[in-house]
Design a protein around this motif. Structure first.
Motif, mmCIF file in Angstrom:
data_model
loop_
_atom_site.group_PDB
_atom_site.id
_atom_site.type_symbol
_atom_site.label_atom_id
_atom_site.label_comp_id
_atom_site.label_asym_id
_atom_site.label_seq_id
_atom_site.Cartn_x
_atom_site.Cartn_y
_atom_site.Cartn_z
ATOM 1 N N ALA A 63 12.675 12.152 -39.712
ATOM 2 C CA ALA A 63 14.005 12.736 -39.499
ATOM 3 C C ALA A 63 14.872 12.597 -40.749
ATOM 4 N N TYR A 64 14.762 11.454 -41.422
ATOM 5 C CA TYR A 64 15.568 11.271 -42.623
ATOM 6 C C TYR A 64 15.099 12.191 -43.748
ATOM 7 N N ASP A 65 13.780 12.323 -43.881
ATOM 8 C CA ASP A 65 13.257 13.255 -44.893
ATOM 9 C C ASP A 65 13.771 14.663 -44.635
ATOM 10 N N TRP A 66 13.797 15.061 -43.368
ATOM 11 C CA TRP A 66 14.250 16.420 -43.042
ATOM 12 C C TRP A 66 15.753 16.580 -43.297
ATOM 13 N N CYS A 67 16.569 15.622 -42.844
ATOM 14 C CA CYS A 67 18.022 15.804 -42.958
ATOM 15 C C CYS A 67 18.493 15.770 -44.406
ATOM 16 N N THR A 68 17.757 15.115 -45.290
ATOM 17 C CA THR A 68 18.154 15.088 -46.703
ATOM 18 C C THR A 68 17.569 16.257 -47.497
ATOM 19 N N SER A 69 16.734 17.065 -46.852
ATOM 20 C CA SER A 69 16.101 18.196 -47.535
ATOM 21 C C SER A 69 17.029 19.413 -47.545
ATOM 22 N N GLU A 70 16.625 20.427 -48.277
ATOM 23 C CA GLU A 70 17.377 21.688 -48.313
ATOM 24 C C GLU A 70 17.476 22.284 -46.919
#
Length: 319
Positions: free
Chosen positions: A266-273
């Protein structure tokens, strides 16, 4: 020395003077086994125990577990012969030397120098054999940070409760249990936290020592849960029945492991473009951020080291 710290949830002690126990240890599922030349061997049995250990290491059959030999401490006249005979005889089949009763960084440096000389003489890879430093008295605890820094070979810092209890005049005869009359808090908390802080500050593993009441699995579970909750990496086992308890308590539960992996995804996704380059986000009813990611990495790492597989997957929320 290996760059990756290896799992040591359960560290099985085996007396080097007992060939039957050495053979039995190969069939058990501990993460580590240490073959003992120190307290588990009577003085007259030590020379023969060295030969038993060399033979057992060279015969193989240890699988993926970490192979360690505990030598005698530097205040005895056995130490140099322990190291020379074991490492020259079986150094290619040995992962670590455990040094007991470490009181100063100099004692670790001395072992490092001796190991280097043997490795060069025998044509072994220099630095491959690690060192495990056992803290067993007040002097060692005071110097624990320097001990952890003393050599790149150092892999673990270990609490040795029995000798420690005797060295500080603790009024107890039950190793690992609270001393009679200590009715509030934990008599070992300062010791355990000092070892843990030195280990973490220097990227080493912290290992709790033995619980001698081997026919009391509930007691072993209780004291093991204490050091596991603090963040220790593993604990000694003296009996096969203790192995499963240690492996369980120093691993996350399936729910904890799945949740940690979900946080990371979830953190990888929310910090992504695609996720809007946000520094924080909601995962269900929980807000997660960079600190959450760091905490999740700890649990995830323990689960992966234990061979766990996740049972859930992350689905990005619809925008």
């Amino acid at each position: 020395m290996t760059e990756t710290l290896r799992p040591r949830r359960s560290c099985l002690a085996v007396p080097g003077s007992n060939p039957r126990f050495l053979e039995k240890a190969k069939t058990l599922n501990s993460d580590q086994v240490f073959l003992d030349l120190e307290d588990a061997c009577a003085p007259l049995a030590k020379p023969g125990a060295r030969k038993n250990i060399v033979a057992a290491l060279n015969e193989g059959g240890w699988g993926e577990r970490i192979r360690t030999v505990r030598v005698n401490d530097w205040t005895t006249h056995w130490t140099y012969r322990d190291v020379i005979e074991v490492v020259e005889g079986a150094g290619q089949n040995l992962d670590c030397i455990m040094l007991p009763k470490v009181q100063s960084a100099d004692q670790v440096v001395a072992l490092d120098i001796l190991l280097t000389q043997i490795e060069k003489t025998m044509g072994f890879e220099v630095g491959k054999i690690g060192i495990e430093a056992q803290i067993e008295n007040a002097q060692g605890l005071i110097a624990v940070d320097a001990i952890a820094k003393a050599s790149p070979r150092v892999e673990t810092i270990i609490f040795g409760p029995a000798d420690f209890m005797a060295s500080i005049n603790m009024k107890s005869l039950v190793v690992g249990e609270q001393p009679p009359g200590y009715d509030v808090g934990d008599a070992y908390h300062h010791i355990l936290m000092s070892i843990l802080m030195a280990a973490r500050a220097n990227n080493k593993q912290a290992i709790d020592g033995p619980y001698l009441q081997v026919r009391d699995p509930d007691g072993y579970r209780r004291v093991t849960a204490r050091s596991a909750a603090l963040g220790f990496d593993g604990k000694w086992v003296l009996h096969p029945d203790q192995i499963g308890i240690a492996n369980e308590l120093f691993s996350p539960t399936q729910e904890q492991y799945d949740h940690a992996e979900m946080i990371l995804d979830a953190y990888d996704w929310c910090t992504s473009e695609a996720g809007g380059k946000k520094g924080s986000a909601m995962l269900g009813d929980e807000m997660i951020d960079e600190a959450s990611r760091k905490m999740a990495l700890v649990i995830s790492g323990k689960g992966r080291a234990a061979g766990m597989a996740r049972t859930t997957s992350f689905t990005p929320p619809e925008s």
